[in-house]
Design a protein around this motif. Structure first.
Motif, PDB file in Angstrom:
ATOM      1  N   SER A 196       0.673  -1.250  -0.012  1.00 37.57           N
ATOM      2  CA  SER A 196       0.078  -0.027   0.086  1.00 37.57           C
ATOM      3  C   SER A 196       0.819   1.204  -0.265  1.00 37.57           C
ATOM      4  O   SER A 196       2.105   1.151  -0.253  1.00 37.57           O
ATOM      5  N   MET A 197       0.136   2.455   0.167  1.00 34.91           N
ATOM      6  CA  MET A 197       1.034   3.747   0.409  1.00 34.91           C
ATOM      7  C   MET A 197       1.796   4.099  -0.853  1.00 34.91           C
ATOM      8  O   MET A 197       1.298   3.637  -1.974  1.00 34.91           O
ATOM      9  N   SER A 198       2.829   4.643  -0.619  1.00 29.91           N
ATOM     10  CA  SER A 198       3.622   5.224  -1.805  1.00 29.91           C
ATOM     11  C   SER A 198       3.956   4.068  -2.746  1.00 29.91           C
ATOM     12  O   SER A 198       4.062   4.069  -3.868  1.00 29.91           O
ATOM     13  N   SER A 199       4.130   2.892  -2.117  1.00 31.48           N
ATOM     14  CA  SER A 199       4.670   1.802  -2.953  1.00 31.48           C
ATOM     15  C   SER A 199       3.617   1.057  -3.963  1.00 31.48           C
ATOM     16  O   SER A 199       3.803   0.947  -5.039  1.00 31.48           O
ATOM     17  N   ALA A 200       2.267   1.335  -3.366  1.00 26.78           N
ATOM     18  CA  ALA A 200       1.263   0.781  -4.290  1.00 26.78           C
ATOM     19  C   ALA A 200       0.968   1.753  -5.432  1.00 26.78           C
ATOM     20  O   ALA A 200       0.830   1.563  -6.740  1.00 26.78           O
ATOM     21  N   LEU A 201       1.035   3.574  -5.105  1.00 28.38           N
ATOM     22  CA  LEU A 201       0.846   4.383  -5.687  1.00 28.38           C
ATOM     23  C   LEU A 201       1.875   4.352  -7.008  1.00 28.38           C
ATOM     24  O   LEU A 201       1.595   4.487  -8.067  1.00 28.38           O
ATOM     25  N   ARG A 202       3.168   4.038  -6.681  1.00 29.80           N
ATOM     26  CA  ARG A 202       4.248   4.127  -7.572  1.00 29.80           C
ATOM     27  C   ARG A 202       3.876   2.722  -8.602  1.00 29.80           C
ATOM     28  O   ARG A 202       4.187   2.844  -9.534  1.00 29.80           O
ATOM     29  N   TYR A 203       3.642   1.666  -8.027  1.00 23.97           N
ATOM     30  CA  TYR A 203       3.437   0.477  -8.851  1.00 23.97           C
ATOM     31  C   TYR A 203       2.245   0.630  -9.813  1.00 23.97           C
ATOM     32  O   TYR A 203       2.415   0.305 -11.109  1.00 23.97           O
ATOM     33  N   TYR A 204       1.268   1.675  -9.383  1.00 28.70           N
ATOM     34  CA  TYR A 204       0.101   1.988 -10.640  1.00 28.70           C
ATOM     35  C   TYR A 204       0.771   3.276 -11.335  1.00 28.70           C
ATOM     36  O   TYR A 204       0.122   3.450 -12.400  1.00 28.70           O
ATOM     37  N   GLY A 205       1.983   3.693 -11.196  1.00 29.96           N
ATOM     38  CA  GLY A 205       2.543   4.838 -11.932  1.00 29.96           C
ATOM     39  C   GLY A 205       1.758   6.106 -11.738  1.00 29.96           C
ATOM     40  O   GLY A 205       1.975   7.119 -12.518  1.00 29.96           O
ATOM     41  N   LEU A 206       1.244   6.159 -10.475  1.00 28.13           N
ATOM     42  CA  LEU A 206       0.684   7.495 -10.154  1.00 28.13           C
ATOM     43  C   LEU A 206       1.371   8.504  -9.301  1.00 28.13           C
ATOM     44  O   LEU A 206       1.157   9.629  -9.406  1.00 28.13           O
ATOM     45  N   ILE A 207       2.667   8.226  -8.965  1.00 31.58           N
ATOM     46  CA  ILE A 207       3.415   9.000  -8.648  1.00 31.58           C
ATOM     47  C   ILE A 207       4.917   9.026  -9.167  1.00 31.58           C
ATOM     48  O   ILE A 207       5.351   7.646  -9.379  1.00 31.58           O
ATOM     49  N   PRO A 208       5.506   9.866  -9.320  1.00 24.63           N
ATOM     50  CA  PRO A 208       7.000   9.616 -10.236  1.00 24.63           C
ATOM     51  C   PRO A 208       7.908   9.381  -9.554  1.00 24.63           C
ATOM     52  O   PRO A 208       8.960   8.625 -10.247  1.00 24.63           O
ATOM     53  N   GLU A 209       8.070   9.448  -8.188  1.00 24.61           N
ATOM     54  CA  GLU A 209       9.257   8.798  -7.530  1.00 24.61           C
ATOM     55  C   GLU A 209       9.471   7.623  -7.319  1.00 24.61           C
ATOM     56  O   GLU A 209       8.310   6.773  -7.080  1.00 24.61           O
ATOM     57  N   ALA A 210      10.416   7.264  -7.532  1.00 27.10           N
ATOM     58  CA  ALA A 210      10.818   5.627  -6.902  1.00 27.10           C
ATOM     59  C   ALA A 210      10.720   5.550  -5.588  1.00 27.10           C
ATOM     60  O   ALA A 210      11.066   6.394  -4.837  1.00 27.10           O
ATOM     61  N   VAL A 211      10.102   4.346  -5.196  1.00 26.11           N
ATOM     62  CA  VAL A 211      10.158   4.009  -3.781  1.00 26.11           C
ATOM     63  C   VAL A 211      11.025   2.760  -3.530  1.00 26.11           C
ATOM     64  O   VAL A 211      10.632   1.625  -3.951  1.00 26.11           O
ATOM     65  N   TYR A 212      11.932   3.124  -2.467  1.00 24.57           N
ATOM     66  CA  TYR A 212      13.011   2.141  -2.237  1.00 24.57           C
ATOM     67  C   TYR A 212      12.655   1.169  -1.242  1.00 24.57           C
ATOM     68  O   TYR A 212      13.345   0.086  -1.213  1.00 24.57           O
ATOM     69  N   THR A 213      11.625   1.534  -0.259  1.00 24.99           N
ATOM     70  CA  THR A 213      11.518   0.961   0.632  1.00 24.99           C
ATOM     71  C   THR A 213       9.822   0.284   0.130  1.00 24.99           C
ATOM     72  O   THR A 213       8.907   1.220  -0.258  1.00 24.99           O
ATOM     73  N   LYS A 214       9.589  -1.143   0.344  1.00 28.56           N
ATOM     74  CA  LYS A 214       8.417  -1.544   0.047  1.00 28.56           C
ATOM     75  C   LYS A 214       7.363  -1.494   1.269  1.00 28.56           C
ATOM     76  O   LYS A 214       7.644  -1.994   2.274  1.00 28.56           O
ATOM     77  N   GLN A 215       6.424  -0.623   1.286  1.00 26.38           N
ATOM     78  CA  GLN A 215       5.400  -0.287   2.085  1.00 26.38           C
ATOM     79  C   GLN A 215       4.172  -1.191   2.101  1.00 26.38           C
ATOM     80  O   GLN A 215       3.776  -1.390   1.165  1.00 26.38           O
ATOM     81  N   SER A 216       3.795  -1.646   3.330  1.00 29.94           N
ATOM     82  CA  SER A 216       2.630  -2.675   3.487  1.00 29.94           C
ATOM     83  C   SER A 216       1.825  -2.326   4.685  1.00 29.94           C
ATOM     84  O   SER A 216       2.334  -1.695   5.625  1.00 29.94           O
ATOM     85  N   MET A 217       0.577  -2.730   4.613  1.00 31.90           N
ATOM     86  CA  MET A 217      -0.187  -2.625   5.976  1.00 31.90           C
ATOM     87  C   MET A 217      -0.443  -4.003   6.418  1.00 31.90           C
ATOM     88  O   MET A 217      -0.568  -4.752   5.492  1.00 31.90           O
ATOM     89  N   THR A 218      -0.655  -4.138   7.754  1.00 34.45           N
ATOM     90  CA  THR A 218      -0.971  -5.400   8.324  1.00 34.45           C
ATOM     91  C   THR A 218      -1.836  -5.390   9.570  1.00 34.45           C
ATOM     92  O   THR A 218      -1.939  -4.256  10.212  1.00 34.45           O
ATOM     93  N   LEU A 219      -2.276  -6.366   9.962  1.00 36.17           N
ATOM     94  CA  LEU A 219      -3.291  -6.492  11.065  1.00 36.17           C
ATOM     95  C   LEU A 219      -2.300  -6.711  12.308  1.00 36.17           C
ATOM     96  O   LEU A 219      -2.949  -6.367  13.482  1.00 36.17           O
TER      97      LEU A 219
END
Length: 208
Positions: free
Chosen positions: A76-99
């Motif tokens: 999720s967060m910046s990692s997902a937005l970058r995956y979809y090409g919605l933000i230009p900056e490369a995201v070097y940390t993979k961000q996720s959400m968890t329970l």
């Protein structure tokens, strides 16, 4: 080339599953240490590995790895937005959400960060992406944006101009891309997630 390892592809694998590939070897742990020493497998954390892509011929997916490294979770967060090409900056940390509790992992393949989210908010706006024989869970663009806002301490979108500034200047998302998003996920997130007022402002901008 090790035929047993090529069966695995790019799916993260446990110690027991690795040992099952070599049933004739009594000391399975020793075999795993040798595989790691010879860089045929890569250790993600205690008890979890991926095969070297040079062995399998399969490109590693950090999204898939993120799902397996700490479960249940979704990218999720910046990692997902970058995956979809919605933000230009490369995201070097993979961000996720968890329970589970928030946690970070530093691996040979990069840093993986997990942020706690409530059970009610967790299931909103998720999608399953299938490609090349594997699948991973990732937030929809709408959910990723909500998660990012909800977990950015200094973000408070009180007015429409705040939302525009945040999108265009802070995360550099094109407003045209934002206007393609689905309001239903924002509406659902408002009822179960954090920073409802900020998400509500975002929704007003979407409807404008």
């Amino acid at each position: 080339m090790n035929n047993q390892l090529t069966q695995i592809g790019n799916i993260p694998i446990s110690v027991s599953a690795l040992e099952s590939l070599f049933p004739n070897i009594k000391r399975g742990n020793q075999k795993i240490r040798l595989l790691e020493r010879d860089r045929q497998i890569i250790r993600l954390k205690k008890g979890l590995y991926v095969c070297n892509p040079e062995i399998t011929g399969k490109i590693l997916s950090t999204e898939l790895i993120a799902n397996h490294l700490y479960t249940p979770s979704y990218v999720s967060m910046s990692s997902a937005l970058r995956y979809y090409g919605l933000i230009p900056e490369a995201v070097y940390t993979k961000q996720s959400m968890t329970l589970k509790h928030s946690k970070d992992f530093d691996t040979p393949l990069g840093r993986f960060e997990y942020t706690h989210i409530s059970k009610k908010a967790f299931s909103v706006g998720l999608t399953n992406i299938r490609k090349d024989g594997y699948a991973f869970v990732i937030a929809t663009p709408e959910k990723a944006l909500c998660d990012l806002i909800a977990n950015s301490p200094n973000v408070n979108l009180r007015y429409l101009k705040d939302a525009v500034t945040y999108l265009e200047d802070d995360i550099r998302m094109e407003l045209d891309d934002f206007r393609q998003m689905k309001p239903e996920i924002f509406e659902e997130y408002i009822n179960v997630g954090k920073k409802a007022d900020s998400i509500r402002t975002l929704l007003k901008l979407l409807y404008k």
